[in-house]
Design an enzyme around this catalytic site. Structure first.
Site, short mmCIF file in Angstrom:
data_model
loop_
_atom_site.label_atom_id
_atom_site.label_comp_id
_atom_site.label_asym_id
_atom_site.label_seq_id
_atom_site.Cartn_x
_atom_site.Cartn_y
_atom_site.Cartn_z
N GLN A 28 109.81 -63.77 27.23
CA GLN A 28 109.91 -65.23 27.23
C GLN A 28 111.35 -65.68 27.00
OE1 GLN A 28 107.38 -67.67 27.63
NE2 GLN A 28 109.20 -68.94 27.81
N ARG A 69 100.30 -56.75 25.96
CA ARG A 69 100.29 -57.87 24.99
C ARG A 69 99.39 -57.41 23.86
NH1 ARG A 69 99.84 -64.23 26.10
NH2 ARG A 69 102.04 -63.76 26.43
N ASP A 115 107.32 -74.38 19.51
CA ASP A 115 106.19 -73.58 20.00
C ASP A 115 104.94 -74.10 19.31
OD1 ASP A 115 104.64 -71.59 21.16
OD2 ASP A 115 105.38 -69.97 19.88
N CYS A 118 107.66 -72.57 25.21
CA CYS A 118 107.22 -71.45 26.07
C CYS A 118 105.87 -71.72 26.73
CB CYS A 118 107.19 -70.16 25.27
SG CYS A 118 105.96 -70.15 23.95
N HIS A 170 108.54 -61.91 21.35
CA HIS A 170 108.16 -62.22 22.73
C HIS A 170 109.44 -62.17 23.59
CE1 HIS A 170 105.82 -63.48 26.01
NE2 HIS A 170 105.55 -64.74 25.68
N ARG A 191 109.93 -67.21 34.19
CA ARG A 191 109.24 -65.99 33.76
C ARG A 191 109.08 -65.06 34.96
NH1 ARG A 191 106.07 -65.74 29.20
NH2 ARG A 191 106.11 -63.53 29.73
N1 CP Z 1 104.47 -68.30 27.36
C1 CP Z 1 103.56 -67.35 27.54
O1 CP Z 1 103.79 -66.16 27.25
O2 CP Z 1 102.40 -67.78 28.09
P1 CP Z 1 101.05 -66.97 28.25
O3 CP Z 1 100.46 -66.79 26.89
O4 CP Z 1 100.21 -67.83 29.14
O5 CP Z 1 101.35 -65.63 28.87
N1 NVA Z 2 103.54 -68.05 19.45
C1 NVA Z 2 102.56 -68.09 20.51
C2 NVA Z 2 103.19 -67.84 21.82
C3 NVA Z 2 102.28 -67.94 23.01
C4 NVA Z 2 102.95 -67.58 24.29
C5 NVA Z 2 101.47 -67.08 20.24
O1 NVA Z 2 101.77 -65.96 19.77
O2 NVA Z 2 100.30 -67.39 20.47
#
Ligand code: CP
Ligand code: NVA
Length: 315
Positions: free
Chosen positions: A145, A115, A233, A272, A142, A300
């Site tokens: 997701q 990430r 989101d 998400c 993402h 997931r």
């Molecule tokens: N939706 C999602 O990716 O959640 P997290 O940020 O908790 O991994």
């Molecule tokens: N758009 C959000 C998604 C979190 C899973 C972010 O990037 O923080």
């Protein structure tokens, strides 16, 4: 020789939905449905060869609940192991290059999930790794997701091909993966967002080249009208510092029961997570009967098993 269980000399990276062909993506979605049916005890025939000796390293430059835990549990249920680290635990936190980190990790582990703040970090890692690299969210996209979300849609409403999805809110990283998915899975996507928070031009250009059925406007009700699914989101993604400005310009894009009433009968609501009730979505919608957000979260886990199995050579 790197102690890898990988069968192919070319790693099967899972970097983005636009980077994979429709057949591979359908295979991953179908495998996700099958993994869910199989439950905790994954049948041997669904596991990649050598999984018992395989290790996944997960690296997080930002916080995570779902991605971190679902990948760890997925790897355990497949029979392998996970090493979960924050980037500050590694020498990259002190300036060691991504390229050298990729080369070193490839000598120890069988797959890398990251990430990353910047999408370029993911690509640099993939360029130099000799094991599969998985995108666990970047500023661009993402994809893990949205694989889970497509599975969630299909288990409620049937095949997603030809259906209508409305994205209402920030044209962010998750929206970009939905745009990629609209092309690869053949559904219509209507995005409603403020002009200032439209999706990145490179994603819009890619969809146009691929002749995808994606429209972008600024009328939330129009986007939701007749939709099979309304998605939103958080208004403030991780790392963003302009929270007050975002909350102000995104206000007309809040998903509430009035907006949901524009959607098709039987429409579902997706997010998400993490969610902020009273901002991007009202509590009655996210906690109401149309909401499938916890199915998305569960899926997931099943999607991660399918993605890992594919990356490690199964199917
Ligand atoms: N939706 C999602 O990716 O959640 P997290 O940020 O908790 O991994
Ligand atoms: N758009 C959000 C998604 C979190 C899973 C972010 O990037 O923080």
């Amino acid at each position: 020789m790197a102690p890898t269980t990988q069968l192919s000399s070319l790693p099967r990276h899972f970097l983005d939905i636009d980077a994979l062909d429709a057949k591979t993506l359908r295979h991953i979605v179908d495998t996700t449905h099958a993994m869910k049916r199989a439950g905790k005890r994954v049948p041997e025939k669904m596991k990649p060869d050598g999984i018992d000796d395989a290790v996944l390293v997960t690296i997080f430059e930002k916080p995570s609940t779902r991605t971190r835990i679902s990948f760890d549990v997925a790897m355990r249920q497949l029979g392998g192991q996970t090493l979960s680290l924050n980037h500050t635990d590694l020498q990259i936190g002190r300036g060691e290059s991504i390229a050298d980190t990729a080369r070193v990790l490839s000598r120890y582990v069988d797959a890398i999930l990251i990430r990353a703040n910047a999408h370029s970090t993911l690509l640099e890692l993939a360029r130099h790794a000799t094991v599969p690299v998985i995108n666990g969210l970047t500023d661009r996209s993402h994809p893990c997701q949205v694989i889970a979300d497509i599975v969630t849609f299909e288990e409620r409403l049937g095949p997603i091909k030809g259906r209508l999805i409305a994205w209402v809110g920030d044209g962010n990283n998750v929206a970009a993966s939905w745009m990629h998915a609209a092309v690869r899975f053949g559904f219509e996507l209507r995005i409603a967002c403020p002009d200032e928070l439209a999706p990145k031009q490179e994603v819009i250009d890619w969809v146009a080249r691929e002749k995808g059925a994606v429209s972008i406007g600024s009328d939330a009700a129009q986007a939701a009208r007749g939709a099979d699914c309304v998605v939103t989101d958080t208004w403030v993604s991780m790392g963003q510092t302009d929270a007050e400005w975002r909350k102000k310009i995104l206000k007309p894009f809040a998903v509430d029961s009035q907006l949901m009433s524009q959607a098709a009968s039987g429409a579902i609501f997706m997010h998400c997570l993490p969610a902020y009730r009273g901002h991007e979505v009202s509590a009655d919608v996210i906690d109401g009967p149309q909401s499938v957000v916890f199915d998305e979260a569960e899926n997931r886990l099943h999607a991660q098993k399918a993605i890992l199995a594919w990356c490690l050579g199964a199917g």
